[in-house]
Design an enzyme around this catalytic site. Structure first.
Site, PDB file in Angstrom:
ATOM      1  CE1 TYR A  61      -3.366  -2.815   0.870  1.00 31.89           C
ATOM      2  CE2 TYR A  61      -4.602  -0.766   0.928  1.00 31.89           C
ATOM      3  CZ  TYR A  61      -4.581  -2.133   0.845  1.00 31.89           C
ATOM      4  OH  TYR A  61      -5.751  -2.821   0.729  1.00 31.89           O
ATOM      5  CE  LYS A 100       2.644 -17.959  -1.692  1.00 33.92           C
ATOM      6  NZ  LYS A 100       1.799 -19.179  -1.768  1.00 33.92           N
ATOM      7  CG  ASP A 124      -1.232 -20.492  -0.345  1.00 28.47           C
ATOM      8  OD1 ASP A 124      -0.846 -20.576   0.841  1.00 28.47           O
ATOM      9  OD2 ASP A 124      -0.624 -21.017  -1.301  1.00 28.47           O
ATOM     10  CG  ASP A 175      -7.935  -5.027   1.676  1.00 27.22           C
ATOM     11  OD1 ASP A 175      -8.882  -4.469   2.269  1.00 27.22           O
ATOM     12  OD2 ASP A 175      -7.869  -5.117   0.434  1.00 27.22           O
ATOM     13  CG  ASP A 217     -13.384  -7.344   2.153  1.00 25.85           C
ATOM     14  OD1 ASP A 217     -13.182  -6.530   3.058  1.00 25.85           O
ATOM     15  OD2 ASP A 217     -13.867  -7.033   1.039  1.00 25.85           O
TER      16      ASP A 217
END
Ligand code: IPM
Ligand code: MN
Length: 377
Positions: free
Chosen positions: A141, A190, A222, A246, A250
């Site tokens: 970001y 990751k 993942d 983020d 959601d």
């Protein structure tokens, strides 16, 4: 208690849901003899329209003088043609950076009353109670350089973290986990591919040494996306970098029943920033379909983290639970496409939902139904 609260309603359904949050805060102030002063300030698309930029100088300057900032939502499709740095969302990222809060708390709870709302079976979601701690000021970001070169047809963003940035957010996650019954931190990365994630994993593992009562596990992002849907109850505090948080927060709207239910609080900076997780939802503006519960639960977080009013925060949360148990639903959490006549369900508008929760809260405040404070020893 006197609190000055910057009111950043923003775009789309932002103003519709924020007013309901203000109503519950005002009720708490009136009953407790507190003064909550709200300062309405433009941000996002409305600010671009009025002042030519998504975060006007006076919005930022005034917010920096406040004790807390309460934001609705930003984003408006009419600015989709603009580069990221000029869109409404840029105003949100700029204010996040300027306020300095780096730990974004996003609780996701499976409400018993909404068990049939989730596409997940009730026996999967039952009792799920997750607190995401999303790093909010680093990673893709904010990383430099970033560019889309239209000439060469090449674009890049930079994922960057320093050990210090990882450590400060990890400490908050462990600190919060130590106070929760399960006392567990799941750190998401990751690390099988990214150097930033290898740094993340090593710093988090070191911070864990200072919190012997908390269990730490690492998950790759993942597979974490799957675990959240198949065994959400196994998680407690979930610590993530900015973009992973983020996405996964959601996703956790599925556990709760709707994205419209999720609140957030950003701590650690000069001024705490409070915002529901959902966006501006331009498609439902003015229809009364917006769910104000995310914003109302965000108001509870204002009381908990900026006002020290834990009992009142809990009363707001209990009022939400009560109203849901009574069968009231905004259309995003209603079964059967919001048909009002399904047994045990009554579909209501944004304002009606806000008023029901406010009534329930006022009743509790008047009856002084305060939870018994925990004995500090
Ligand atoms: C969120 C939103 C924001 C984000 C957008 C609007 C910039 O999606 O708060 O989750 O990506 O952080
Ligand atoms: Mn998001």
């Amino acid at each position: 208690m006197h609190l000055k609260i910057a009111l950043l309603e923003g775009d789309g359904i932002g103003p519709e849901v924020t007013v309901e949050a203000v109503n519950v805060l005002t009720a708490v102030a009136n009953h407790g003899g507190h003064v909550f002063e709200f300062l309405p300030l433009p941000i996002g698309g409305v600010a671009i329209t009025a002042y030519g930029k998504p975060l006007p100088d006076h919005t930022l300057a005034t917010t920096l003088q406040c004790d807390a900032a309460l934001l609705g939502a930003v984003g408006d499709n009419k600015f989709n043609h603009l580069p990221p740095s000029e869109r409404p969302e840029a105003g949100l990222l700029q204010i996040r950076e300027a306020l300095g809060g780096f730990a974004n708390l996003r609780p996701a709870i499976a409400y018993r009353a909404l068990a049939d709302n989730s596409p997940l079976r009730p026996e999967i979601t039952e009792g799920a109670d997750i607190l995401f701690v999303r790093e909010l000021l680093g990673g893709l970001y904010f990383g430099q350089p970033r560019q889309w070169d239209r000439q060469t047809g090449r674009a890049h963003n930079t994922m960057v973290y320093t050990a210090e940035e990882v450590e400060r957010v990890a400490r908050i996650a462990f600190h919060l986990a130590a106070q929760r019954p399960k006392k567990k931190v799941t750190s998401v990365d990751k690390a099988n591919v990214l150097e930033t994630s290898q740094l993340w994993r090593s710093v988090v593992t070191e911070v864990a040494q200072d919190f012997p009562t908390v269990t730490l596990e690492h998950q790759l992002v993942d597979s974490m996306a799957i675990h959240l849907m198949t065994r959400p109850r196994d998680f407690d505090v979930v610590l993530t970098e900015n973009l992973f948080g983020d996405i996964l927060s959601d996703e956790s709207g599925v556990i709760t029943g709707s994205l419209g239910m999720l609140p957030s609080a950003t701590l650690g900076g000069k001024v705490n920033l409070y915002e529901p997780v959902h966006g501006s939802a331009p498609d439902i503006v003015g229809t009364g379909k917006a769910n104000p519960i995310g914003a109302i639960l965000t108001a509870a977080l204002v009381l908990r983290h900026s006002a020290g009013l834990e009992a009142e925060a809990t009363l707001i949360e209990n009022s939400v639970t009560d109203i849901l148990e009574q069968g009231f639903r905004t259309s995003d959490i209603a079964r059967g496409n919001g048909e009002a006549n399904l047994p045990g369900q009554r579909t209501v508008t944004t304002a009606e939902m806000g008023a029901l929760i406010l009534d329930s809260l006022n009743g509790k405040l008047t009856r002084a139904e305060f939870p018994i404070p925990t004995l500090q020893v």
